[in-house]
Design a protein around this motif. Structure first.
Motif, PDB file in Angstrom:
ATOM      1  N   ALA A 103       0.834  -1.200   0.000  1.00  0.00           N
ATOM      2  CA  ALA A 103       0.000   0.000   0.000  1.00  0.00           C
ATOM      3  C   ALA A 103       0.871   1.254   0.000  1.00  0.00           C
ATOM      4  CB  ALA A 103      -0.943  -0.004   1.204  1.00  0.00           C
ATOM      5  N   SER A 104       1.993   1.224   0.713  1.00  0.00           N
ATOM      6  CA  SER A 104       2.873   2.395   0.713  1.00  0.00           C
ATOM      7  C   SER A 104       3.491   2.604  -0.666  1.00  0.00           C
ATOM      8  CB  SER A 104       4.011   2.233   1.733  1.00  0.00           C
ATOM      9  OG  SER A 104       3.498   1.851   2.970  1.00  0.00           O
ATOM     10  N   ALA A 105       3.926   1.502  -1.283  1.00  0.00           N
ATOM     11  CA  ALA A 105       4.539   1.607  -2.609  1.00  0.00           C
ATOM     12  C   ALA A 105       3.553   2.193  -3.616  1.00  0.00           C
ATOM     13  CB  ALA A 105       5.023   0.239  -3.079  1.00  0.00           C
ATOM     14  N   ALA A 106       2.278   1.839  -3.479  1.00  0.00           N
ATOM     15  CA  ALA A 106       1.280   2.377  -4.397  1.00  0.00           C
ATOM     16  C   ALA A 106       0.863   3.788  -4.006  1.00  0.00           C
ATOM     17  CB  ALA A 106       0.056   1.454  -4.419  1.00  0.00           C
ATOM     18  N   ALA A 107       0.965   4.101  -2.698  1.00  0.00           N
ATOM     19  CA  ALA A 107       0.516   5.414  -2.236  1.00  0.00           C
ATOM     20  C   ALA A 107       1.486   6.518  -2.646  1.00  0.00           C
ATOM     21  CB  ALA A 107       0.350   5.400  -0.716  1.00  0.00           C
ATOM     22  N   TYR A 108       2.784   6.190  -2.684  1.00  0.00           N
ATOM     23  CA  TYR A 108       3.773   7.223  -2.977  1.00  0.00           C
ATOM     24  C   TYR A 108       3.559   7.881  -4.341  1.00  0.00           C
ATOM     25  CZ  TYR A 108       8.187   9.090  -4.690  1.00  0.00           C
ATOM     26  OH  TYR A 108       9.117   9.867  -5.297  1.00  0.00           O
ATOM     27  N   PRO A 109       3.446   7.109  -5.446  1.00  0.00           N
ATOM     28  CA  PRO A 109       3.178   7.776  -6.730  1.00  0.00           C
ATOM     29  C   PRO A 109       1.867   8.554  -6.724  1.00  0.00           C
ATOM     30  CG  PRO A 109       3.856   5.506  -7.082  1.00  0.00           C
ATOM     31  CD  PRO A 109       3.636   5.655  -5.624  1.00  0.00           C
ATOM     32  N   LEU A 110       0.824   7.986  -6.086  1.00  0.00           N
ATOM     33  CA  LEU A 110      -0.476   8.669  -6.076  1.00  0.00           C
ATOM     34  C   LEU A 110      -0.405   9.979  -5.304  1.00  0.00           C
ATOM     35  CD1 LEU A 110      -2.894   5.664  -5.515  1.00  0.00           C
ATOM     36  CD2 LEU A 110      -2.839   7.150  -7.510  1.00  0.00           C
ATOM     37  N   ALA A 111       0.423  10.012  -4.262  1.00  0.00           N
ATOM     38  CA  ALA A 111       0.475  11.209  -3.431  1.00  0.00           C
ATOM     39  C   ALA A 111       1.366  12.281  -4.038  1.00  0.00           C
ATOM     40  CB  ALA A 111       0.982  10.833  -2.035  1.00  0.00           C
ATOM     41  N   LYS A 112       2.439  11.876  -4.721  1.00  0.00           N
ATOM     42  CA  LYS A 112       3.481  12.842  -5.061  1.00  0.00           C
ATOM     43  C   LYS A 112       3.725  13.039  -6.552  1.00  0.00           C
ATOM     44  CE  LYS A 112       4.436  14.659  -1.288  1.00  0.00           C
ATOM     45  NZ  LYS A 112       4.126  16.093  -1.183  1.00  0.00           N
ATOM     46  N   HIS A 113       3.024  12.326  -7.412  1.00  0.00           N
ATOM     47  CA  HIS A 113       3.270  12.499  -8.842  1.00  0.00           C
ATOM     48  C   HIS A 113       1.962  12.625  -9.601  1.00  0.00           C
ATOM     49  CE1 HIS A 113       7.578  11.796  -8.702  1.00  0.00           C
ATOM     50  NE2 HIS A 113       7.339  10.873  -7.803  1.00  0.00           N
ATOM     51  N   LYS A 114       1.986  13.469 -10.608  1.00  0.00           N
ATOM     52  CA  LYS A 114       0.793  13.626 -11.435  1.00  0.00           C
ATOM     53  C   LYS A 114       0.999  12.856 -12.736  1.00  0.00           C
ATOM     54  CE  LYS A 114      -1.056  17.252  -9.015  1.00  0.00           C
ATOM     55  NZ  LYS A 114      -0.783  16.499  -7.785  1.00  0.00           N
ATOM     56  N   PHE A 115       0.963  11.534 -12.653  1.00  0.00           N
ATOM     57  CA  PHE A 115       1.128  10.730 -13.865  1.00  0.00           C
ATOM     58  C   PHE A 115      -0.239  10.519 -14.506  1.00  0.00           C
ATOM     59  CE2 PHE A 115       0.552   8.079 -10.178  1.00  0.00           C
ATOM     60  CZ  PHE A 115      -0.433   7.192 -10.578  1.00  0.00           C
ATOM     61  N   ARG A 116      -0.218   9.992 -15.727  1.00  0.00           N
ATOM     62  CA  ARG A 116      -1.479   9.737 -16.431  1.00  0.00           C
ATOM     63  C   ARG A 116      -2.335   8.742 -15.654  1.00  0.00           C
ATOM     64  NH1 ARG A 116      -2.113  10.949 -22.052  1.00  0.00           N
ATOM     65  NH2 ARG A 116      -0.306  12.185 -22.655  1.00  0.00           N
ATOM     66  N   GLY A 117      -3.566   9.109 -15.415  1.00  0.00           N
ATOM     67  CA  GLY A 117      -4.486   8.182 -14.762  1.00  0.00           C
ATOM     68  C   GLY A 117      -4.462   8.235 -13.244  1.00  0.00           C
ATOM     69  N   HIS A 118      -3.694   9.147 -12.643  1.00  0.00           N
ATOM     70  CA  HIS A 118      -3.648   9.135 -11.176  1.00  0.00           C
ATOM     71  C   HIS A 118      -5.000   9.489 -10.556  1.00  0.00           C
ATOM     72  CE1 HIS A 118      -2.969  13.490 -11.690  1.00  0.00           C
ATOM     73  NE2 HIS A 118      -3.438  13.602 -10.476  1.00  0.00           N
ATOM     74  N   LYS A 119      -5.734  10.374 -11.246  1.00  0.00           N
ATOM     75  CA  LYS A 119      -7.050  10.764 -10.703  1.00  0.00           C
ATOM     76  C   LYS A 119      -8.025   9.603 -10.754  1.00  0.00           C
ATOM     77  CE  LYS A 119      -7.505  15.710 -10.745  1.00  0.00           C
ATOM     78  NZ  LYS A 119      -7.317  16.720 -11.786  1.00  0.00           N
ATOM     79  N   VAL A 120      -8.040   8.909 -11.905  1.00  0.00           N
ATOM     80  CA  VAL A 120      -8.959   7.775 -12.072  1.00  0.00           C
ATOM     81  C   VAL A 120      -8.662   6.701 -11.035  1.00  0.00           C
ATOM     82  CG1 VAL A 120      -9.767   5.989 -13.657  1.00  0.00           C
ATOM     83  CG2 VAL A 120      -9.118   8.233 -14.532  1.00  0.00           C
ATOM     84  N   LEU A 121      -7.386   6.371 -10.876  1.00  0.00           N
ATOM     85  CA  LEU A 121      -7.011   5.330  -9.917  1.00  0.00           C
ATOM     86  C   LEU A 121      -7.467   5.699  -8.510  1.00  0.00           C
ATOM     87  CD1 LEU A 121      -3.426   4.123 -10.884  1.00  0.00           C
ATOM     88  CD2 LEU A 121      -5.553   2.825 -10.894  1.00  0.00           C
ATOM     89  N   PHE A 122      -7.207   6.954  -8.115  1.00  0.00           N
ATOM     90  CA  PHE A 122      -7.569   7.333  -6.748  1.00  0.00           C
ATOM     91  C   PHE A 122      -9.085   7.367  -6.567  1.00  0.00           C
ATOM     92  CE2 PHE A 122      -7.889  10.314  -3.087  1.00  0.00           C
ATOM     93  CZ  PHE A 122      -7.288   9.461  -2.183  1.00  0.00           C
ATOM     94  N   THR A 123      -9.810   7.793  -7.609  1.00  0.00           N
ATOM     95  CA  THR A 123     -11.273   7.790  -7.515  1.00  0.00           C
ATOM     96  C   THR A 123     -11.796   6.363  -7.299  1.00  0.00           C
ATOM     97  OG1 THR A 123     -11.300   9.663  -9.004  1.00  0.00           O
ATOM     98  CG2 THR A 123     -13.397   8.547  -8.648  1.00  0.00           C
ATOM     99  N   ILE A 124     -11.193   5.404  -8.008  1.00  0.00           N
ATOM    100  CA  ILE A 124     -11.625   4.013  -7.837  1.00  0.00           C
ATOM    101  C   ILE A 124     -11.368   3.545  -6.399  1.00  0.00           C
ATOM    102  CG2 ILE A 124     -11.173   1.624  -8.535  1.00  0.00           C
ATOM    103  CD1 ILE A 124     -10.613   2.692 -11.346  1.00  0.00           C
ATOM    104  N   ILE A 125     -10.217   3.945  -5.843  1.00  0.00           N
ATOM    105  CA  ILE A 125      -9.910   3.563  -4.456  1.00  0.00           C
ATOM    106  C   ILE A 125     -10.954   4.155  -3.507  1.00  0.00           C
ATOM    107  CG2 ILE A 125      -8.232   3.780  -2.581  1.00  0.00           C
ATOM    108  CD1 ILE A 125      -7.124   2.019  -4.706  1.00  0.00           C
ATOM    109  N   VAL A 126     -11.282   5.448  -3.708  1.00  0.00           N
ATOM    110  CA  VAL A 126     -12.269   6.085  -2.825  1.00  0.00           C
ATOM    111  C   VAL A 126     -13.633   5.404  -2.973  1.00  0.00           C
ATOM    112  CG1 VAL A 126     -13.526   8.213  -2.344  1.00  0.00           C
ATOM    113  CG2 VAL A 126     -11.072   8.289  -2.727  1.00  0.00           C
TER     114      VAL A 126
END
Lengths: 287, 323
Positions: A103-126
């Motif tokens: 979870a930490s390994a996946a959280a780091y890119p989501l928290a600190k980088h604006k890569f393609r699809g980061h919004k979609v991925l986080f929305t799915i998690i929420v």
């Protein structure tokens, strides 16, 4: 300024309302605590006190008889009680360790980088926080049986790696890490893996403890459900259910096993409380 | 905050020149972004793979099988909306379960949410040592690993049960009541136990949120004419905590619609006259006992829609608070 500082928290408070609210807190605190106090006391009651009428809350002549009984009861069973304890410890430890790492390994890119699809991925998690695991229980059973994981530790441990709540909290907590720190590491030539492992992970230690508590809440009480059939793979919680089903004759042993079951999570929380609160401060959902 | 976001964006901005012209340009842009971020995807891959396998895929499978007849022995047979029609029009037990689920949710949802907030708020006024102790007291039931069976002893149907013993001693009762076998009391008792268990993750989030509210806001508020703690709560505390309040709502709503373990442990499964039957126990019945997987999937899909729908509506409403 000096006045408000000195008054501190007493700002806008009247003692009458204070007293009333504290009374309220006391009454409900008792409601929360009494069942637990009762079961702890029961675990130390000798037989004649367990069946006293009317029932008493507190123990008068404490004894360890019930814990001895517990071992006696479990000796007669197929597998020793220590095996159930081991299973629960193993499932909780392995599930939690894997979850914190992945979870930490996946959280780091989501928290600190604006890569393609980061919004979609986080929305799915929420969105996945918005339904309970019951919804996916049936298809999970089908998936488990098709890959042959039924009746193994894997069926309980591996899915725990990917629970959404831990990733969510970890990501929210990681957002507070100053970007300048990561930028500096990057300029020094550190790879993303190194930044994650040597800078980010040590900084989010309070969040590890929080994930530990949350995973414990889920895994410690797991009884194996429909995934585990073999007696030697079943958990402490399952054994507790069996003993309690023994009814009134097992009242003492039942209370003893409950104390064994609840002591570990409570002590863990006691030790990690301040870290947990620190992490939960960043749990909020932003728009 | 805004400036932090901007710098984050500049870190990952590619420096390479991008080739021009239409679709090819877009593709090249996409490819270069992917190449730049490949390490990030490697980091996320293990989690996302498992998440996809055990959360996303199951939801899709569940929706698909809900339109089939499937017993895990024969191949699934497409039957369209039949499962849903059967659930809503001819399965009386499901409707009882749905009714009970909604009763639980309407009561335990808002009450537990308020309780989480009110107790966090009161605890926050205490001195740090006492605060830590009270936090433990309120949080202990939800973390102690399903020891809610204690309530089975408390509401035991014989005279040794705490409640029966107490009521008989004070002369209110002459003989013990069968609390957990009587549909008249079952629902109420499960609600009490559910509330006892409900001060969990959101309670901690609220305590944490309260501790991070900017202290100077209260002083500024006092200067601006905030006169008592209620005004302070309404005008300063609640608006500053909106993110935590929204998070807490999700956790409490989801839990309040998923009542099952407590019901099965205390009232039995199935409970007398289905008095404590819920959507989830119905799902357990068809999924793990009758192995009607298609039908069980339809129940799971309805539960999914119910939880997601309620959460999204409440999120919309909470977003409006204080605007």
């Amino acid at each position: 300024m000096k006045l408000t500082l000195r008054l501190g928290k007493r700002l806008n408070r009247s003692w009458q309302v204070d007293a009333m609210l504290m009374l309220l807190l006391g009454v409900f605190g008792a409601f929360m605590a009494i069942p637990l106090i009762y079961v702890i006391n029961n675990a130390f009651k000798p037989l004649d006190e367990l069946f006293i009428f009317p029932p008493k809350l507190f123990v008068r002549n404490p004894t360890f008889e019930n814990f001895g009984d517990l071992l006696q009861v479990m000796k007669g069973s197929w597998v020793p009680f220590s095996r159930y304890i081991f299973n629960t410890f193993f499932i909780t430890a392995a599930g939690t360790a894997g979850h914190i790492l992945l979870a930490s390994a996946a959280a780091y890119p989501l928290a600190k980088h604006k890569f393609r699809g980061h919004k979609v991925l986080f929305t799915i998690i929420v969105l996945s926080l918005m339904f309970s695991p019951h919804v996916t229980a049936i298809p999970n059973y089908m998936i488990m049986s098709s890959i042959g994981w039924i009746d193994s530790y894997k069926a309980l441990i591996i899915p725990a790696f990917a629970f959404p709540l831990g990733l969510y909290l970890m990501k929210q907590f990681m957002e507070q890490i100053p970007d300048a720190l990561l930028e500096a590491a990057k300029i020094d030539g550190a790879s993303e893996y190194r930044i994650f492992w040597q800078i980010v992970m040590p900084l989010v230690k309070p969040a590890w403890l929080t994930l530990l508590i949350l995973m414990m809440q889920m895994l410690w009480g797991a009884d194996g459900g429909s995934f585990i059939y073999s007696e030697q793979l079943k958990t402490m919680h399952f054994a507790m259910g069996q003993i309690i089903q023994g009814g009134i004759a097992r009242a003492g042993a039942g209370a003893a096993v409950a104390v064994v079951v609840m002591i570990v999570p409570i002590v863990t929380f006691l030790l990690s409380q301040s870290s947990v609160i620190q992490t939960m401060a960043s749990s909020g959902m932003k728009d | 905050m805004q400036s932090a976001k901007v710098t984050a964006e500049t870190i990952t901005q590619p420096t390479a020149e991008r080739p021009a012209s239409g679709i090819r340009r877009k593709w090249a842009l996409f490819a270069s972004d992917m190449k730049r971020d490949k390490h990030l995807f490697v980091l996320m891959a293990p989690y996302m793979l498992l998440f996809g396998m055990f959360t996303v895929l199951p939801v899709i499978i569940s929706i698909f099988f809900s339109f089939t007849y499937f017993n895990m022995l024969e191949a699934p047979r497409w039957i369209g909306w039949d499962n849903y029609a059967r659930l809503l029009w001819s399965d009386d037990v499901f409707l009882i379960g749905l009714k009970n689920t909604l009763i639980f949710a309407v009561i335990t949802g808002p009450v537990s949410y308020l309780a989480c907030f009110v107790f966090a708020w009161l605890i926050n006024e205490l001195r740090p040592k006492v605060r830590a102790f009270m936090t433990l007291i309120f949080f202990a039931p939800s973390i102690s690993g399903n020891v809610f069976f204690i309530w089975q002893i408390i509401f035991s149907s014989d005279a040794y049960g705490i409640i029966n013993g107490f009521l008989m001693r004070i002369g209110y009762l002459n003989e013990p009541i069968q609390w957990l076998q009587d549909p008249q009391y079952m629902l109420g008792i499960i609600i009490i136990v559910q509330l006892w268990l409900s001060l969990g993750t959101s309670f901690l989030a609220f305590i944490a949120g309260l501790q991070t509210v900017d202290r100077t806001l209260y002083e500024a508020g006092a200067v601006d004419g905030v006169r008592n703690r209620w005004q302070e709560l309404w005008y300063i505390t609640l608006p500053s905590m909106r993110p935590q309040l929204m998070f807490g709502a999700v956790i409490q709503i989801t839990a309040s619609l998923a009542v099952a373990d407590v019901s099965m442990a205390l009232a039995g499964f199935p409970s007398v006259q289905y008095g404590a039957h819920t959507v989830v126990t119905h799902l357990v019945d068809y999924g793990t006992i009758r192995f009607e997987m298609g039908y069980a999937s339809a129940i799971a899909t309805i539960l999914f829609m119910l939880m997601l729908g309620t959460n999204l509506i409440v999120q919309k409403l909470l977003r409006k608070v204080g605007e």
